[in-house]
Motif scaffolding. Structure first.
Motif, PDB file in Angstrom:
ATOM      1  N   ASN A 188      12.296 -12.928   8.212  1.00 51.12           N
ATOM      2  CA  ASN A 188      13.731 -12.697   8.025  1.00 51.12           C
ATOM      3  C   ASN A 188      14.005 -11.313   7.429  1.00 51.12           C
ATOM      4  O   ASN A 188      15.156 -10.956   7.198  1.00 51.12           O
ATOM      5  CB  ASN A 188      14.373 -13.800   7.175  1.00 51.12           C
ATOM      6  N   ASP A 189      12.938 -10.532   7.217  1.00 50.43           N
ATOM      7  CA  ASP A 189      13.071  -9.157   6.730  1.00 50.43           C
ATOM      8  C   ASP A 189      12.939  -8.132   7.854  1.00 50.43           C
ATOM      9  O   ASP A 189      13.131  -6.935   7.622  1.00 50.43           O
ATOM     10  CB  ASP A 189      12.001  -8.856   5.667  1.00 50.43           C
ATOM     11  N   VAL A 190      12.602  -8.579   9.065  1.00 49.51           N
ATOM     12  CA  VAL A 190      12.303  -7.655  10.155  1.00 49.51           C
ATOM     13  C   VAL A 190      13.449  -6.685  10.435  1.00 49.51           C
ATOM     14  O   VAL A 190      13.240  -5.469  10.546  1.00 49.51           O
ATOM     15  CB  VAL A 190      11.930  -8.426  11.447  1.00 49.51           C
ATOM     16  N   SER A 191      14.671  -7.189  10.568  1.00 50.80           N
ATOM     17  CA  SER A 191      15.798  -6.314  10.906  1.00 50.80           C
ATOM     18  C   SER A 191      16.027  -5.261   9.825  1.00 50.80           C
ATOM     19  O   SER A 191      16.415  -4.122  10.122  1.00 50.80           O
ATOM     20  CB  SER A 191      17.072  -7.149  11.114  1.00 50.80           C
TER      21      SER A 191
ATOM     22  N   VAL B 115      17.481   5.267   3.279  1.00 51.93           N
ATOM     23  CA  VAL B 115      17.347   3.877   2.840  1.00 51.93           C
ATOM     24  C   VAL B 115      15.880   3.446   2.842  1.00 51.93           C
ATOM     25  O   VAL B 115      15.137   3.746   3.780  1.00 51.93           O
ATOM     26  CB  VAL B 115      18.161   2.933   3.745  1.00 51.93           C
ATOM     27  N   MET B 116      15.495   2.725   1.817  1.00 58.06           N
ATOM     28  CA  MET B 116      14.148   2.162   1.703  1.00 58.06           C
ATOM     29  C   MET B 116      14.279   0.641   1.625  1.00 58.06           C
ATOM     30  O   MET B 116      15.168   0.117   0.956  1.00 58.06           O
ATOM     31  CB  MET B 116      13.475   2.700   0.442  1.00 58.06           C
ATOM     32  N   ALA B 117      13.421  -0.074   2.331  1.00 64.20           N
ATOM     33  CA  ALA B 117      13.467  -1.542   2.327  1.00 64.20           C
ATOM     34  C   ALA B 117      12.080  -2.104   2.101  1.00 64.20           C
ATOM     35  O   ALA B 117      11.075  -1.547   2.565  1.00 64.20           O
ATOM     36  CB  ALA B 117      14.043  -2.055   3.638  1.00 64.20           C
ATOM     37  N   LEU B 118      12.033  -3.235   1.384  1.00 67.34           N
ATOM     38  CA  LEU B 118      10.775  -3.925   1.115  1.00 67.34           C
ATOM     39  C   LEU B 118      10.907  -5.396   1.497  1.00 67.34           C
ATOM     40  O   LEU B 118      11.927  -6.025   1.216  1.00 67.34           O
ATOM     41  CB  LEU B 118      10.399  -3.846  -0.369  1.00 67.34           C
ATOM     42  N   GLY B 119       9.862  -5.948   2.136  1.00 65.47           N
ATOM     43  CA  GLY B 119       9.905  -7.356   2.518  1.00 65.47           C
ATOM     44  C   GLY B 119       8.534  -7.896   2.840  1.00 65.47           C
ATOM     45  O   GLY B 119       7.541  -7.146   2.869  1.00 65.47           O
ATOM     46  N   ASP B 120       8.495  -9.204   3.102  1.00 65.55           N
ATOM     47  CA  ASP B 120       7.205  -9.841   3.349  1.00 65.55           C
ATOM     48  C   ASP B 120       7.214 -10.820   4.509  1.00 65.55           C
ATOM     49  O   ASP B 120       6.153 -11.295   4.918  1.00 65.55           O
ATOM     50  CB  ASP B 120       6.738 -10.583   2.097  1.00 65.55           C
TER      51      ASP B 120
ATOM     52  N   GLU C 194       0.798 -10.564   8.761  1.00 67.17           N
ATOM     53  CA  GLU C 194       0.198  -9.418   9.438  1.00 67.17           C
ATOM     54  C   GLU C 194       1.183  -8.748  10.396  1.00 67.17           C
ATOM     55  O   GLU C 194       1.198  -7.525  10.538  1.00 67.17           O
ATOM     56  CB  GLU C 194      -1.067  -9.845  10.178  1.00 67.17           C
ATOM     57  N   ALA C 195       2.002  -9.556  11.056  1.00 67.35           N
ATOM     58  CA  ALA C 195       2.975  -8.986  11.991  1.00 67.35           C
ATOM     59  C   ALA C 195       3.981  -8.108  11.267  1.00 67.35           C
ATOM     60  O   ALA C 195       4.449  -7.096  11.813  1.00 67.35           O
ATOM     61  CB  ALA C 195       3.696 -10.101  12.741  1.00 67.35           C
ATOM     62  N   ILE C 196       4.320  -8.459  10.040  1.00 77.72           N
ATOM     63  CA  ILE C 196       5.261  -7.676   9.247  1.00 77.72           C
ATOM     64  C   ILE C 196       4.628  -6.353   8.822  1.00 77.72           C
ATOM     65  O   ILE C 196       5.285  -5.311   8.804  1.00 77.72           O
ATOM     66  CB  ILE C 196       5.733  -8.464   8.007  1.00 77.72           C
ATOM     67  N   LYS C 197       3.345  -6.386   8.500  1.00 72.87           N
ATOM     68  CA  LYS C 197       2.645  -5.156   8.116  1.00 72.87           C
ATOM     69  C   LYS C 197       2.621  -4.152   9.267  1.00 72.87           C
ATOM     70  O   LYS C 197       2.624  -2.940   9.049  1.00 72.87           O
ATOM     71  CB  LYS C 197       1.221  -5.495   7.667  1.00 72.87           C
ATOM     72  N   LYS C 198       2.609  -4.657  10.493  1.00 71.65           N
ATOM     73  CA  LYS C 198       2.602  -3.768  11.658  1.00 71.65           C
ATOM     74  C   LYS C 198       3.974  -3.154  11.907  1.00 71.65           C
ATOM     75  O   LYS C 198       4.088  -2.071  12.485  1.00 71.65           O
ATOM     76  CB  LYS C 198       2.144  -4.543  12.885  1.00 71.65           C
ATOM     77  N   ILE C 199       5.020  -3.860  11.468  1.00 70.59           N
ATOM     78  CA  ILE C 199       6.387  -3.371  11.671  1.00 70.59           C
ATOM     79  C   ILE C 199       6.759  -2.305  10.649  1.00 70.59           C
ATOM     80  O   ILE C 199       7.380  -1.295  10.983  1.00 70.59           O
ATOM     81  CB  ILE C 199       7.385  -4.546  11.590  1.00 70.59           C
ATOM     82  N   ALA C 200       6.373  -2.504   9.389  1.00 70.83           N
ATOM     83  CA  ALA C 200       6.711  -1.554   8.326  1.00 70.83           C
ATOM     84  C   ALA C 200       5.889  -0.277   8.475  1.00 70.83           C
ATOM     85  O   ALA C 200       4.780  -0.294   9.020  1.00 70.83           O
ATOM     86  CB  ALA C 200       6.457  -2.198   6.968  1.00 70.83           C
ATOM     87  N   ASN C 201       6.427   0.834   7.970  1.00 69.66           N
ATOM     88  CA  ASN C 201       5.660   2.081   8.056  1.00 69.66           C
ATOM     89  C   ASN C 201       4.849   2.380   6.803  1.00 69.66           C
ATOM     90  O   ASN C 201       4.196   3.413   6.703  1.00 69.66           O
ATOM     91  CB  ASN C 201       6.563   3.277   8.422  1.00 69.66           C
ATOM     92  N   ASN C 202       4.881   1.436   5.838  1.00 76.50           N
ATOM     93  CA  ASN C 202       4.036   1.548   4.646  1.00 76.50           C
ATOM     94  C   ASN C 202       3.657   0.147   4.179  1.00 76.50           C
ATOM     95  O   ASN C 202       4.370  -0.821   4.454  1.00 76.50           O
ATOM     96  CB  ASN C 202       4.774   2.248   3.500  1.00 76.50           C
ATOM     97  N   ILE C 203       2.551   0.055   3.443  1.00 78.82           N
ATOM     98  CA  ILE C 203       2.134  -1.216   2.844  1.00 78.82           C
ATOM     99  C   ILE C 203       1.927  -0.981   1.354  1.00 78.82           C
ATOM    100  O   ILE C 203       1.299   0.003   0.948  1.00 78.82           O
ATOM    101  CB  ILE C 203       0.842  -1.752   3.482  1.00 78.82           C
TER     102      ILE C 203
END
Length: 287
Positions: free
Chosen positions: A240-243, A232-237, A259-268
């Protein structure tokens, strides 16, 4: 190999004009042609989410209201997760005590008790995205948008819910001062218990049942198709996308993400104005 792509809408799939860019549409179609499923995951309700998707001829399953309502590509309900009648009343009481504007979402309706305030808040949202626009033009655009989005304005939301016997799936509240003002009410709402409280913009908080989250809904949707998280691949900003981003094996934060979301995702990837969804999908397909 990725078999399912889930994308947030506002600030992700959509540009700042609330449209799906052509590049994103083509990337989705390219992925689908290779057998990869696509699902939109949004805080919006059905009536609002389908506007932008229908304009782009994108007919896909949707995770709506942050995971409280999931539908298939034919817009048929798969499941709903309501807040609960007493908790709904407790949430509304807390918001009203704080003097904040709010809207209530059911599977069929969006209810508001204050049309002028709704127009004003959406005008402020437009100005934050398009600062060169005048306030007068923003208000006009807000009014036009309101005529296209089916919000039901009522005098008494509680009475309407009781009369129609509708279950509330999400409540959203707004404040122009943003996190500074909303932090206090978030603490009060947390005391109610069993609620998921997140934000899709700096000026709002969205309240759902604790089990109504994008990541939980995405996991259930994927597992019903025999997919694992690694597929599964997910994209968000936003928050409410964290989970969803933490569940997916491959996650992308938008270039415009917090910025906090960028730290959670494994790609930007690129921003929503730079067709970041298309960039991410093309990258996955090339791999």
């Amino acid at each position: 190999m990725i078999k399912l792509i889930a994308s947030d809408m506002d600030g992700t799939l959509l540009n700042n004009q609330m449209q799906v860019p052509t590049a994103n549409i083509k990337a989705i179609q390219k992925a689908q042609a290779q057998g990869i499923e696509f699902i939109a995951a949004t805080g919006r309700g059905m009536s609002h989410a389908k506007i932008s998707l229908d304009e782009s001829n994108i007919r896909v399953p949707m995770i709506l209201l942050n995971g409280a309502h999931v539908v298939n590509a034919d817009r048929e309900t798969i499941f709903t997760i309501p807040i609960g009648k007493q908790k709904t009343l407790d949430v509304m009481d807390t918001i009203e005590k704080a003097g904040l504007y709010y809207e209530v979402f059911t599977a069929e309706h969006v209810y508001s008790a204050n049309q002028p305030m709704r127009i004003d808040f959406f005008a402020e949202h437009i100005l934050s995205k398009v600062p060169e626009m005048s306030k007068k033009m923003a208000i006009a655009a807000s009014s036009q948008h309101l005529s296209l989005t089916p919000i039901t304005f009522v005098e008494d939301i509680r009475q309407t819910l009781a009369t129609n016997n509708e279950e509330v799936l999400k409540i959203i509240t707004f404040d122009k001062k943003g996190p500074e003002q909303l932090k206090g009410i978030t603490g009060e709402l947390e005391k109610i218990g069993d609620l998921a409280i997140a934000a899709s913009e700096l000026t709002n908080i969205e309240i759902n049942h604790v089990n109504a989250q994008k990541g939980i809904a995405l996991k259930q949707f994927a597992e019903e198709r025999g997919f694992t998280a690694s597929q599964v691949m997910a994209l968000g900003d936003n928050f409410n996308d964290v989970s969803m981003l933490t569940y997916a094996g491959k996650s992308f934060a938008m270039g415009n993400a917090a910025e906090a979301i960028k730290k959670i995702a494994n790609n930007i990837t690129d921003t929503n104005e730079e067709n970041g969804v298309a960039t991410a999908i093309d990258r996955i397909l090339s791999e």
